[in-house]
Design a protein around this motif. Structure first.
Motif, PDB file in Angstrom:
ATOM      1  N   GLU A   1      36.953  41.006  34.693  1.00 52.84           N
ATOM      2  CA  GLU A   1      36.485  39.841  35.434  1.00 52.84           C
ATOM      3  C   GLU A   1      37.380  38.627  35.182  1.00 52.84           C
ATOM      4  OE1 GLU A   1      34.110  39.740  37.873  1.00 52.84           O
ATOM      5  OE2 GLU A   1      34.467  41.876  37.562  1.00 52.84           O
ATOM      6  N   TYR A   2      37.788  38.469  33.924  1.00 50.25           N
ATOM      7  CA  TYR A   2      38.692  37.356  33.597  1.00 50.25           C
ATOM      8  C   TYR A   2      40.002  37.501  34.371  1.00 50.25           C
ATOM      9  CZ  TYR A   2      41.704  34.195  30.989  1.00 50.25           C
ATOM     10  OH  TYR A   2      42.579  33.190  30.658  1.00 50.25           O
ATOM     11  N   CYS A   3      40.574  38.682  34.341  1.00 46.00           N
ATOM     12  CA  CYS A   3      41.849  38.909  35.031  1.00 46.00           C
ATOM     13  C   CYS A   3      41.708  38.752  36.531  1.00 46.00           C
ATOM     14  CB  CYS A   3      42.392  40.295  34.685  1.00 46.00           C
ATOM     15  SG  CYS A   3      43.056  40.450  33.009  1.00 46.00           S
ATOM     16  N   ARG A   4      40.567  39.188  37.085  1.00 47.80           N
ATOM     17  CA  ARG A   4      40.362  39.039  38.524  1.00 47.80           C
ATOM     18  C   ARG A   4      40.326  37.561  38.915  1.00 47.80           C
ATOM     19  NH1 ARG A   4      36.704  42.432  39.064  1.00 47.80           N
ATOM     20  NH2 ARG A   4      37.909  44.014  40.175  1.00 47.80           N
ATOM     21  N   GLY A   5      39.604  36.774  38.127  1.00 47.86           N
ATOM     22  CA  GLY A   5      39.566  35.342  38.408  1.00 47.86           C
ATOM     23  C   GLY A   5      40.930  34.700  38.282  1.00 47.86           C
ATOM     24  N   ARG A   6      41.660  35.110  37.273  1.00 47.32           N
ATOM     25  CA  ARG A   6      42.996  34.549  37.068  1.00 47.32           C
ATOM     26  C   ARG A   6      43.946  34.958  38.192  1.00 47.32           C
ATOM     27  NH1 ARG A   6      46.239  32.179  33.350  1.00 47.32           N
ATOM     28  NH2 ARG A   6      48.349  33.024  33.088  1.00 47.32           N
ATOM     29  N   LEU A   7      43.828  36.186  38.648  1.00 46.67           N
ATOM     30  CA  LEU A   7      44.694  36.676  39.723  1.00 46.67           C
ATOM     31  C   LEU A   7      44.521  35.854  40.992  1.00 46.67           C
ATOM     32  CD1 LEU A   7      46.597  38.790  40.997  1.00 46.67           C
ATOM     33  CD2 LEU A   7      44.574  40.220  41.401  1.00 46.67           C
ATOM     34  N   HIS A   8      43.276  35.523  41.334  1.00 41.94           N
ATOM     35  CA  HIS A   8      43.009  34.842  42.601  1.00 41.94           C
ATOM     36  C   HIS A   8      43.165  33.324  42.509  1.00 41.94           C
ATOM     37  CE1 HIS A   8      41.730  38.308  44.997  1.00 41.94           C
ATOM     38  NE2 HIS A   8      41.216  38.789  43.889  1.00 41.94           N
TER      39      HIS A   8
ATOM     40  N   HIS B   1      54.954  39.777  43.794  1.00 43.84           N
ATOM     41  CA  HIS B   1      54.340  40.850  43.012  1.00 43.84           C
ATOM     42  C   HIS B   1      54.560  40.641  41.514  1.00 43.84           C
ATOM     43  CE1 HIS B   1      53.741  43.679  46.518  1.00 43.84           C
ATOM     44  NE2 HIS B   1      52.693  43.933  45.771  1.00 43.84           N
ATOM     45  N   CYS B   2      55.767  40.251  41.145  1.00 41.13           N
ATOM     46  CA  CYS B   2      56.089  40.049  39.742  1.00 41.13           C
ATOM     47  C   CYS B   2      55.222  38.931  39.152  1.00 41.13           C
ATOM     48  CB  CYS B   2      57.569  39.725  39.595  1.00 41.13           C
ATOM     49  SG  CYS B   2      58.164  39.742  37.896  1.00 41.13           S
ATOM     50  N   ALA B   3      55.099  37.820  39.860  1.00 46.12           N
ATOM     51  CA  ALA B   3      54.299  36.694  39.365  1.00 46.12           C
ATOM     52  C   ALA B   3      52.828  37.053  39.282  1.00 46.12           C
ATOM     53  CB  ALA B   3      54.499  35.488  40.279  1.00 46.12           C
ATOM     54  N   ALA B   4      52.324  37.733  40.303  1.00 47.43           N
ATOM     55  CA  ALA B   4      50.915  38.120  40.298  1.00 47.43           C
ATOM     56  C   ALA B   4      50.621  39.092  39.163  1.00 47.43           C
ATOM     57  CB  ALA B   4      50.537  38.734  41.643  1.00 47.43           C
ATOM     58  N   TYR B   5      51.516  40.029  38.964  1.00 46.15           N
ATOM     59  CA  TYR B   5      51.315  41.010  37.886  1.00 46.15           C
ATOM     60  C   TYR B   5      51.349  40.336  36.517  1.00 46.15           C
ATOM     61  CZ  TYR B   5      51.938  45.028  34.846  1.00 46.15           C
ATOM     62  OH  TYR B   5      51.783  45.950  33.842  1.00 46.15           O
ATOM     63  N   GLU B   6      52.262  39.411  36.321  1.00 43.87           N
ATOM     64  CA  GLU B   6      52.338  38.702  35.050  1.00 43.87           C
ATOM     65  C   GLU B   6      51.055  37.937  34.760  1.00 43.87           C
ATOM     66  OE1 GLU B   6      55.738  36.167  35.266  1.00 43.87           O
ATOM     67  OE2 GLU B   6      57.149  37.729  34.667  1.00 43.87           O
ATOM     68  N   SER B   7      50.400  37.449  35.798  1.00 48.55           N
ATOM     69  CA  SER B   7      49.191  36.645  35.595  1.00 48.55           C
ATOM     70  C   SER B   7      48.053  37.454  34.990  1.00 48.55           C
ATOM     71  CB  SER B   7      48.742  36.020  36.927  1.00 48.55           C
ATOM     72  OG  SER B   7      48.135  36.971  37.782  1.00 48.55           O
ATOM     73  N   VAL B   8      48.080  38.777  35.166  1.00 47.59           N
ATOM     74  CA  VAL B   8      47.014  39.616  34.606  1.00 47.59           C
ATOM     75  C   VAL B   8      47.489  40.510  33.467  1.00 47.59           C
ATOM     76  CG1 VAL B   8      45.611  39.593  36.687  1.00 47.59           C
ATOM     77  CG2 VAL B   8      47.361  41.345  36.443  1.00 47.59           C
ATOM     78  N   SER B   9      48.746  40.897  33.484  1.00 49.47           N
ATOM     79  CA  SER B   9      49.225  41.784  32.418  1.00 49.47           C
ATOM     80  C   SER B   9      49.304  41.065  31.074  1.00 49.47           C
ATOM     81  CB  SER B   9      50.593  42.370  32.776  1.00 49.47           C
ATOM     82  OG  SER B   9      51.571  41.352  32.924  1.00 49.47           O
ATOM     83  N   GLY B  10      49.633  39.763  31.103  1.00 49.98           N
ATOM     84  CA  GLY B  10      49.690  38.998  29.861  1.00 49.98           C
ATOM     85  C   GLY B  10      48.347  38.952  29.149  1.00 49.98           C
ATOM     86  N   PRO B  11      47.262  38.539  29.841  1.00 56.21           N
ATOM     87  CA  PRO B  11      45.949  38.546  29.206  1.00 56.21           C
ATOM     88  C   PRO B  11      45.506  39.936  28.760  1.00 56.21           C
ATOM     89  CG  PRO B  11      45.914  37.166  31.153  1.00 56.21           C
ATOM     90  CD  PRO B  11      47.249  37.863  31.147  1.00 56.21           C
ATOM     91  N   ALA B  12      45.777  40.957  29.559  1.00 56.31           N
ATOM     92  CA  ALA B  12      45.359  42.310  29.184  1.00 56.31           C
ATOM     93  C   ALA B  12      46.032  42.757  27.895  1.00 56.31           C
ATOM     94  CB  ALA B  12      45.676  43.283  30.317  1.00 56.31           C
TER      95      ALA B  12
END
Length: 224
Positions: free
Chosen positions: A42-49, A141-152
């Motif tokens: 849920e955290y990553c989903r919010g951060r992604l959007h 894609h790279c920026a969006a992926y970084e926004s969730v992969s870092g927290p994960a």
């Protein structure tokens, strides 16, 4: 265009400094908002959007050739937290340093001279994508992926979360990540004709507030 260049740029082992940052996850864990794989998702989903969409659009716009100065000012306007602005510039400076050695180009040298203290990381990312021969969608894609992969990745260390479950979170978010990247490129193309005001400005107020608090912690595992 070499699609392999995207793999190099998006690789977590690329020496761009991201490993030292949690994308706000450390503060979220401390506050009890992230406690397991479900709350991480849920955290990553919010951060992604929010953060992810804004970063992806800025990166795509830079990859399309919009002026880096205008984009950097737009990034500033979309980042209320002084702590996050400092972090974004540090990451931009480190990314540019790595990219200049990896994909030498006059454009990156000019960018380094123009922003000696660093431009916002998504802006640099888009310029680096251009230098690497990539397209705007690749940068998004790279920026969006970084926004969730870092927290994960950070939560694996912070909570001792099973890395397989953290990776599964990213896999479940993949279709949404694709849609965010597409939206970001559409907005970036609009900005080419309409100006940076056409770029998204999705907000995440709690992330901004938490970043300010986190910056004052005496002991922390991550820089942000």
């Amino acid at each position: 265009m070499s699609r392999a260049a995207l793999l190099v740029l998006a690789d977590g082992r690329f020496p761009a400094g991201g490993h030292a940052h949690s994308g706000g996850a450390e503060a979220a864990v401390e506050a009890g908002r992230v406690t397991d794989a479900a709350s991480l998702e849920e955290y990553c989903r919010g951060r992604l959007h929010t953060t992810g969409l804004v970063s992806a659009a800025l990166a795509a716009a830079a990859a399309l050739g919009l002026d880096a100065g205008e984009l950097d000012a737009a990034a500033d306007a979309r980042t209320p937290s002084p702590a996050l602005r400092v972090t974004a510039r540090k990451l931009g400076r480190q990314l540019l340093r790595a990219a200049r050695a990896t994909w030498p180009s006059p454009e990156l040298e000019t960018l380094a001279g123009r922003f000696p203290k660093g431009a916002h990381q998504p802006v640099v990312l888009g310029c680096v994508a251009r230098a690497a021969g990539l397209e705007a969608l690749d940068a998004a894609h790279c920026a969006a992926y970084e926004s969730v992969s870092g927290p994960a990745t950070a939560v694996v260390r912070l909570l001792g979360l099973d890395p397989f479950r953290a990776t599964a979170v990213l896999a479940r978010l993949a279709p949404e990540l694709d849609r965010v990247a597409d939206r970001a490129v559409e907005a970036a193309r609009s900005a080419v004709g309409e100006g940076v005001e056409a770029l998204p400005a999705a907000s995440a107020p709690l992330t901004e507030i938490s970043a300010e608090a986190h910056a004052g912690w005496a002991v922390r595992l991550f820089a942000s």
